[in-house]
Design an enzyme around this catalytic site. Structure first.
Site, PDB file in Angstrom:
ATOM      1  N   THR A 291       0.798  -1.228   0.000  1.00  0.00           N
ATOM      2  CA  THR A 291       0.000   0.000   0.000  1.00  0.00           C
ATOM      3  C   THR A 291       0.833   1.281   0.000  1.00  0.00           C
ATOM      4  O   THR A 291       1.937   1.315   0.568  1.00  0.00           O
ATOM      5  CB  THR A 291      -0.911   0.016   1.252  1.00  0.00           C
ATOM      6  OG1 THR A 291      -1.433   1.340   1.448  1.00  0.00           O
ATOM      7  CG2 THR A 291      -0.169  -0.384   2.512  1.00  0.00           C
TER       8      THR A 291
ATOM      9  N   GLU B  76       0.221   3.616   1.836  1.00  0.00           N
ATOM     10  CA  GLU B  76       0.335   4.036   3.234  1.00  0.00           C
ATOM     11  C   GLU B  76       1.749   3.787   3.774  1.00  0.00           C
ATOM     12  O   GLU B  76       2.141   4.369   4.776  1.00  0.00           O
ATOM     13  CB  GLU B  76      -0.681   3.290   4.104  1.00  0.00           C
ATOM     14  CG  GLU B  76      -2.106   3.789   3.954  1.00  0.00           C
ATOM     15  CD  GLU B  76      -2.293   5.202   4.491  1.00  0.00           C
ATOM     16  OE1 GLU B  76      -2.082   5.411   5.688  1.00  0.00           O
ATOM     17  OE2 GLU B  76      -2.638   6.090   3.701  1.00  0.00           O
TER      18      GLU B  76
ATOM     19  N   TYR C 192      -1.771   0.105  10.963  1.00  0.00           N
ATOM     20  CA  TYR C 192      -2.043  -0.582   9.694  1.00  0.00           C
ATOM     21  C   TYR C 192      -0.808  -0.546   8.799  1.00  0.00           C
ATOM     22  O   TYR C 192      -0.351  -1.571   8.281  1.00  0.00           O
ATOM     23  CB  TYR C 192      -3.237   0.092   8.994  1.00  0.00           C
ATOM     24  CG  TYR C 192      -3.400  -0.282   7.532  1.00  0.00           C
ATOM     25  CD1 TYR C 192      -3.997  -1.484   7.162  1.00  0.00           C
ATOM     26  CD2 TYR C 192      -2.954   0.576   6.511  1.00  0.00           C
ATOM     27  CE1 TYR C 192      -4.150  -1.839   5.818  1.00  0.00           C
ATOM     28  CE2 TYR C 192      -3.103   0.239   5.179  1.00  0.00           C
ATOM     29  CZ  TYR C 192      -3.699  -0.961   4.837  1.00  0.00           C
ATOM     30  OH  TYR C 192      -3.833  -1.294   3.510  1.00  0.00           O
TER      31      TYR C 192
ATOM     32  N   LYS D   6       1.670  -3.489   7.446  1.00  0.00           N
ATOM     33  CA  LYS D   6       1.884  -3.703   6.007  1.00  0.00           C
ATOM     34  C   LYS D   6       3.375  -3.578   5.637  1.00  0.00           C
ATOM     35  O   LYS D   6       3.814  -4.123   4.636  1.00  0.00           O
ATOM     36  CB  LYS D   6       1.046  -2.705   5.199  1.00  0.00           C
ATOM     37  CG  LYS D   6      -0.461  -3.028   5.191  1.00  0.00           C
ATOM     38  CD  LYS D   6      -0.784  -4.137   4.199  1.00  0.00           C
ATOM     39  CE  LYS D   6      -2.281  -4.325   4.027  1.00  0.00           C
ATOM     40  NZ  LYS D   6      -2.613  -5.337   3.016  1.00  0.00           N
TER      41      LYS D   6
END
Ligand code: NDP
Ligand code: GDR
Length: 361
Positions: free
Chosen positions: A132, A134, A156, A160
């Site tokens: 991601t 992110e 999160y 990841k």
């Protein structure tokens, strides 16, 4: 016939990818979690009766936090390709459930890679990890590309980050064909209702249909590179069809703010909105001066990712991939779907049907 196994098949990307792979002639297996209500709405149209003698789409109960279920399923299916799309995927929720998020999002992919190893499938099974944008978090370079340093800003994103590196490590250590797709935000009418784009399209459509009075938002200035999920799942598949496993950024190269997203939707719905105030007092009012969009600090995150913009150059150069759907087309598709649903709900309500699923949210 190739066999694919998809975790997160009941989610937005899982549904588009399953449809895509079935159209390519794959036998598609999906892992779904046990839930107290049906959670297959996004894949009901491709669901096959398990009594069918040679089904092409098969669902298995399992969970990314449960190694034994994963090993059993991988052993039974012997997949050519595994797409790990399953995750606790909500950034703000990860601050409320950091440990569970790490279990599913960081250890989940580890468990799948270990299943490949334990079962001796290193040379057979290719692995896709849903990484991601992110990961970039507090951005060090704009636009972000494959070589941009990571700086995750949520439980999160930290989970990841582990998943990203364990995928790289198992590729280097055991020769598994494993790839990371570093996907920037992608949306669609199938997007979960609590992500910002869908919250806006659904909320404004319901306001237009008279089902809801106001929409409460968090950080209106956040900027994202928003693409269409349908375009992005094609790239997930392409990444597993190459001679050599590699990691790719998937993005549009175009950026918009949350405020701008609201403006586009309001325009499509003929809601004449004007912005007033600033900070937590910022709001959008209609032509009668009524507040339609307001800020509620409960949607602010302890650490925010203010801006993301991807450079999809490598994907275009090496795999010939380009997004097909423009930002305007995507917003229109989402608004059309949500306005249709809101009109249906308004009609049901007007005829006295139970307000289940029709209540203001
Ligand atoms: P969704 O939230 O729509 O779907 C997540 C899927 O994961 C659902 O099927 C969900 O099941 C399943 N899931 C959640 N927890 C578990 C678990 N413990 N075990 C098994 N399955 C589980 O996400 P998207 O489809 O939008 O995203 C797909 C993947 O891509 C995710 O990993 C996400 O983090 C990542 N990603 C998404 C981006 C985006 O913009 N959409 C961008 C970059 C990465 P259930 O239906 O039961 O809840
Ligand atoms: P994101 O998506 O955190 O980027 O993660 P989300 O749509 O939740 O937020 C995008 C930005 O909008 C701001 N925002 C709000 N967000 C939500 N959900 N609700 C609001 O009311 C609101 N108001 C403003 C957020 O603060 C944020 O800046 C998504 C997920 O799909 C991840 O799984 C994926 O990895 C990334 O995209 C890429």
């Amino acid at each position: 016939m190739k066999k694919a196994l998809i975790t997160g098949v009941t989610g937005q990307d899982g549904a588009y990818l399953a449809e895509f792979l079935l159209a390519k002639g794959y036998e598609v297996h999906g892992i779904k979690r046990r839930a107290s209500l049906f959670n297959t709405a996004r894949i009901d149209h491709i669901y096959e009766d398990p009594h069918n003698p040679s089904p092409h789409f098969i669902l298995h109960y399992g969970d990314l936090t449960d190694s034994s279920s994963l090993i059993h399923i991988v052993q039974k299916v012997q997949p050519d390709e595994i797409y790990n799309l399953g995750a606790q995927s909500h950034v703000q929720v990860s601050f409320e459930q950091p440990e569970y998020t790490a279990d599913a999002d960081a250890l989940g992919p580890l468990r799948l890679l270990e299943a490949i190893r334990i079962l001796g499938l290193e040379k057979k099974t290719r692995f896709y990890q849903a990484s991601t944008s992110e990961l970039y978090g507090l951005v060090r370079e704009t636009p972000q590309r494959e070589t941009t340093p990571f700086y995750p800003r949520s439980p999160y994103a930290v989970a990841k980050l582990y998943a990203y590196w364990i995928c790289v490590n198992y590729r280097e250590a055991y020769g598994i064909y494993a790839c990371n797709g570093i996907l920037f935000n992608h949306e669609s009418p199938l997007r979960g209702e609590t992500f910002v784009t869908r919250k806006i399209t659904r909320g404004l459509a319901r306001i237009k249909a008279g089902l809801q009075q106001q929409l409460f938002m968090g950080n209106l200035s956040a900027k994202r590179d928003w693409g269409h999920a349908r375009d992005y799942v094609e790239m997930q598949w392409l990444m597993l069809q190459q001679d050599k496993p590699q990691d790719y950024v998937i993005a549009t190269g175009e950026q918009h703010s949350v405020r701008e997203f609201i403006d586009r939707c309001a325009k499509l719905l003929d809601l004449e909105l004007r912005w007033q105030g600033s900070g937590v007092d910022e709001k959008a009012v209609d032509k009668h001066g009524k507040t339609v969009v307001a800020v509620d600090p409960r949607y602010f995150r302890p650490t925010e990712v203010e801006t993301l913009l991807g450079d999809p150059g490598k994907a275009e150069r090496e795999l010939g991939w380009k997004p097909r759907t423009s930002f305007d087309e995507m917003v229109r598709e989402m608004i059309d779907a949500d306005y249709k649903a809101a009109q249906r709900d308004a009609l049901a309500l007007a005829h006295g049907f139970d307000a289940y699923n029709v209540r203001e949210s």
